[in-house]
Design a protein around this motif. Structure first.
Motif, PDB file in Angstrom:
ATOM      1  N   UNK A 245       0.843  -1.207   0.000  1.00 59.30           N
ATOM      2  CA  UNK A 245       0.000   0.000   0.000  1.00 59.30           C
ATOM      3  C   UNK A 245       0.873   1.250   0.000  1.00 59.30           C
ATOM      4  N   UNK A 246       1.994   1.202   0.712  1.00 61.65           N
ATOM      5  CA  UNK A 246       2.955   2.314   0.684  1.00 61.65           C
ATOM      6  C   UNK A 246       3.533   2.488  -0.720  1.00 61.65           C
ATOM      7  N   UNK A 247       3.899   1.371  -1.359  1.00 62.16           N
ATOM      8  CA  UNK A 247       4.502   1.400  -2.701  1.00 62.16           C
ATOM      9  C   UNK A 247       3.579   2.091  -3.706  1.00 62.16           C
ATOM     10  N   UNK A 248       2.289   1.705  -3.699  1.00 63.48           N
ATOM     11  CA  UNK A 248       1.371   2.251  -4.706  1.00 63.48           C
ATOM     12  C   UNK A 248       0.869   3.649  -4.341  1.00 63.48           C
ATOM     13  N   UNK A 249       0.744   3.936  -3.056  1.00 69.66           N
ATOM     14  CA  UNK A 249       0.389   5.302  -2.655  1.00 69.66           C
ATOM     15  C   UNK A 249       1.529   6.262  -3.003  1.00 69.66           C
ATOM     16  N   UNK A 250       2.771   5.786  -2.821  1.00 65.65           N
ATOM     17  CA  UNK A 250       3.953   6.577  -3.178  1.00 65.65           C
ATOM     18  C   UNK A 250       3.964   6.874  -4.682  1.00 65.65           C
ATOM     19  N   UNK A 251       3.668   5.849  -5.496  1.00 67.21           N
ATOM     20  CA  UNK A 251       3.615   6.034  -6.952  1.00 67.21           C
ATOM     21  C   UNK A 251       2.501   7.015  -7.326  1.00 67.21           C
ATOM     22  N   UNK A 252       1.370   6.874  -6.650  1.00 66.44           N
ATOM     23  CA  UNK A 252       0.207   7.750  -6.884  1.00 66.44           C
ATOM     24  C   UNK A 252       0.600   9.204  -6.636  1.00 66.44           C
ATOM     25  N   UNK A 270      -5.350  14.239  -5.712  1.00 69.67           N
ATOM     26  CA  UNK A 270      -4.044  14.520  -5.107  1.00 69.67           C
ATOM     27  C   UNK A 270      -4.115  14.405  -3.588  1.00 69.67           C
ATOM     28  N   UNK A 271      -5.147  15.003  -2.987  1.00 65.17           N
ATOM     29  CA  UNK A 271      -5.304  14.963  -1.529  1.00 65.17           C
ATOM     30  C   UNK A 271      -5.515  13.538  -1.034  1.00 65.17           C
ATOM     31  N   UNK A 272      -6.359  12.784  -1.728  1.00 59.66           N
ATOM     32  CA  UNK A 272      -6.633  11.406  -1.312  1.00 59.66           C
ATOM     33  C   UNK A 272      -5.372  10.549  -1.397  1.00 59.66           C
ATOM     34  N   UNK A 273      -4.599  10.731  -2.455  1.00 58.81           N
ATOM     35  CA  UNK A 273      -3.356   9.973  -2.600  1.00 58.81           C
ATOM     36  C   UNK A 273      -2.404  10.239  -1.454  1.00 58.81           C
ATOM     37  N   UNK A 274      -2.283  11.501  -1.057  1.00 56.25           N
ATOM     38  CA  UNK A 274      -1.419  11.861   0.069  1.00 56.25           C
ATOM     39  C   UNK A 274      -1.932  11.266   1.369  1.00 56.25           C
ATOM     40  N   UNK A 275      -3.236  11.244   1.536  1.00 53.94           N
ATOM     41  CA  UNK A 275      -3.811  10.659   2.754  1.00 53.94           C
ATOM     42  C   UNK A 275      -3.485   9.172   2.843  1.00 53.94           C
ATOM     43  N   UNK A 276      -3.640   8.450   1.724  1.00 52.48           N
ATOM     44  CA  UNK A 276      -3.344   7.015   1.728  1.00 52.48           C
ATOM     45  C   UNK A 276      -1.847   6.755   1.914  1.00 52.48           C
ATOM     46  N   UNK A 277      -1.021   7.641   1.366  1.00 50.53           N
ATOM     47  CA  UNK A 277       0.426   7.508   1.563  1.00 50.53           C
ATOM     48  C   UNK A 277       0.769   7.663   3.040  1.00 50.53           C
ATOM     49  N   UNK A 278       0.210   8.690   3.674  1.00 52.18           N
ATOM     50  CA  UNK A 278       0.478   8.935   5.099  1.00 52.18           C
ATOM     51  C   UNK A 278      -0.113   7.826   5.970  1.00 52.18           C
ATOM     52  N   UNK A 279      -1.275   7.311   5.576  1.00 51.92           N
ATOM     53  CA  UNK A 279      -1.878   6.218   6.336  1.00 51.92           C
ATOM     54  C   UNK A 279      -0.998   4.967   6.261  1.00 51.92           C
ATOM     55  N   UNK A 280      -0.442   4.702   5.071  1.00 52.73           N
ATOM     56  CA  UNK A 280       0.452   3.548   4.903  1.00 52.73           C
ATOM     57  C   UNK A 280       1.712   3.711   5.735  1.00 52.73           C
ATOM     58  N   UNK A 281       2.275   4.915   5.737  1.00 54.10           N
ATOM     59  CA  UNK A 281       3.488   5.185   6.522  1.00 54.10           C
ATOM     60  C   UNK A 281       3.207   5.069   8.019  1.00 54.10           C
ATOM     61  N   UNK A 282       2.005   5.471   8.424  1.00 51.08           N
ATOM     62  CA  UNK A 282       1.600   5.348   9.826  1.00 51.08           C
ATOM     63  C   UNK A 282       1.505   3.877  10.226  1.00 51.08           C
ATOM     64  N   UNK A 283       0.923   3.068   9.337  1.00 50.76           N
ATOM     65  CA  UNK A 283       0.795   1.633   9.618  1.00 50.76           C
ATOM     66  C   UNK A 283       2.168   0.961   9.704  1.00 50.76           C
TER      67      UNK A 283
END
Length: 514
Positions: A245-252, A270-283
């Motif tokens: 999830x981090x890999x694909x959110x990062x690509x997004x 753009x905002x949603x992609x950043x949210x998922x990236x941060x959520x993945x990094x949090x996990x």
């Protein structure tokens, strides 16, 4: 919180800015005649009202009850027309749509060459901004004109349009199939939640691979890549593969930073992609990258070029402040984060019409977690009870579950034995009704239930035993997500070592090199 039972016209009027209200009144004054002044009077009544009150409207005498529905519909339409006429010129989609409308007007007047000239320029602009659906619509319009009338256009025009139509249709079909897959995976997430067994994992993985194997990422443009990353992200979330999830959110996210004009054209994506990236990094508890992308997101939102409207403002608040709290929870800096709470509560009121109850309750849970980490248990319980007493959270049983468990632990910390017993009974009843009770939740309940029957001298041994049990559970793919809601291991360690939970989490954060 958003209330979808409110009158749509009233909600629309209340969403207008001062400048939009002023623009509407100027626009309406041009239409004003003796026969249509009523809709302006209705606008003024609703604008001044705090709540929608039909009796107040009828009492004003401007209209009879049987006419009210039609007048409201007319006013609603005129407000939208007024807003449409005053949309900022930098919005590329409105520019494209406007030019297509102009071309249609010229076509209907028989001015075919002028129409084709506008369509050709508009098509180039659409392709430059990756608006392939509109580009396809333009090509189909061009084909219509070319096939019906002798325009004496350049040689090979027919072949050129056919090739463009095929290429655009192909790319739009790929985007549509990928967006369908993404939506279907999201629907599975809402219906059944994250996978809880090897059988569920295999079903989701087989379903995803069957559909995604048809596509070749190397041939994709911006739009196709966006949906490809989106679908892969939802698959990785479903199977709880946080690294993927981090890999694909990062690509997004980097897809947007590599194409900066797309940030301003598609700010919601753009905002949603950043949210998922941060959520993945949090996990993943990857705090250095978490901070880096959180700062970058805030800087981008603050850029004067970043679009501003009610929807974007609400999403920016939601994703930015949610992740600010997550960062402090990750770092264990609970005391340092308390300054955010009044800001969040104020902004929740400001954006109440645009946020659903789930997101409001999620903020309350994070606030309660901050107070728990800061050993302010009464304040923690206050916000948890807002969630527990909410009867509308049928979609998020996990949030309700962990709110009750954290509330249980907070009562234990306060030493309120009577309330603890009540909490145990209520929480146990609630958990029995849940369809997807995890082993982590069962273990916490068993542990809390037995605490009062353990001799004081044996409590530390029991804490140590339970800590070992939870460390094993955290290694289980299908159980580890529960520890992101409630860091039960750090709490147990704080009881074993007789230290503050914030100090335990800070220490762990420093030991982590990520």
């Amino acid at each position: 919180m958003a209330n979808h039972q409110k009158d749509f016209l009233f909600v629309l009027i209340k969403s207008l800015s001062k400048s939009e209200k002023r623009q509407f009144k100027i626009f309406a004054s041009r239409l004003e005649t003796s026969s249509n002044t009523k809709f302006i009077e209705l606008f003024n009544i609703l604008d001044k009202s705090e709540v929608y009150d039909e009796k107040l409207i009828l009492k004003s005498g401007i209209i009879k009850k049987v006419q009210l529905s039609n007048l409201k519909s007319y006013l609603y339409k005129q407000i939208l027309v007024s807003i449409r006429l005053n949309i900022p010129s930098q919005n590329i989609r409105y520019q494209l749509r406007e030019q297509i409308d102009f071309a249609a007007i010229l076509y209907n007047k028989g001015l075919y060459k002028q129409s084709l000239k506008i369509l050709d320029k508009t098509k180039i602009l659409a392709l430059e901004n990756d608006e392939k659906l509109m580009a396809y619509e333009i090509v189909e319009f061009e084909k219509l004109i070319e096939s019906q009338y002798i325009t004496r256009s350049i040689q090979g025009r027919a072949d050129e349009l056919v090739i463009q139509a095929k290429e655009l249709n192909y790319r739009n079909t790929i985007s549509s199939k990928l967006s369908n897959l993404s939506l279907q995976l999201y629907g599975i997430m809402l219906k059944t939640g994250y996978v809880k067994s090897d059988e569920e994992y295999k079903y989701i993985d087989d379903y995803f691979n069957k559909h995604i194997s048809k596509f070749d990422e190397k041939k994709f443009g911006f739009r196709e890549k966006y949906w490809f990353y989106n679908a892969n992200l939802w698959h990785s979330f479903l199977v709880q593969d946080f690294l993927a999830s981090y890999k694909y959110a990062y690509k997004w996210v980097n897809l947007f930073y590599d194409n900066p004009n797309m940030i301003y054209l598609n700010p919601v994506f753009f905002l949603k992609g950043n949210h998922y990236l941060l959520e993945s990094l949090y996990m993943l508890k990857y705090k250095s990258n978490f901070k880096k992308y959180l700062v970058l997101l805030e800087e981008t939102i603050s850029d004067p070029r970043f679009p501003v409207n009610d929807n974007i403002a609400s999403l920016s608040f939601l994703y930015l402040y949610n992740n600010k709290l997550n960062y402090h929870i990750l770092e264990g800096t609970f005391a340092e984060s308390e300054y955010l709470i009044p800001e969040i509560l104020e902004k929740l009121k400001l954006h109440s019409e645009h946020l659903d109850e789930h997101h409001e309750m999620l903020f309350y849970y994070k606030i309660a977690s901050i107070y728990f980490g800061n050993e302010k248990y009464n304040e923690c319980i206050f916000y948890l009870e807002k969630i527990i007493n909410n009867k509308n959270l049928s979609m998020r049983e996990d949030l309700m579950c962990f709110s009750r468990i954290l509330c249980l632990i907070a009562h234990y910390e306060l030493g309120k034995d009577y309330y603890l017993e009540n909490q145990l009974k209520n929480t146990y009843k609630f958990l029995l009704k849940m369809n997807d009770l995890h082993e982590v939740q069962k273990e916490i309940m068993r542990f809390m239930k037995n605490l009062n029957s353990i001799y004081p001298g044996d409590i530390k041994k029991e804490f140590i035993k339970m800590r070992e049990r939870f460390i094993e559970l955290e290694k289980n793919t299908y159980e580890k997500r529960a520890f992101l809601y409630l860091d039960i291991i750090s709490w147990l360690e704080s009881k074993i070592e007789n230290r503050k939970i914030s100090d335990i989490i800070k220490e762990k954060a420093k030991l982590s090199n990520r």
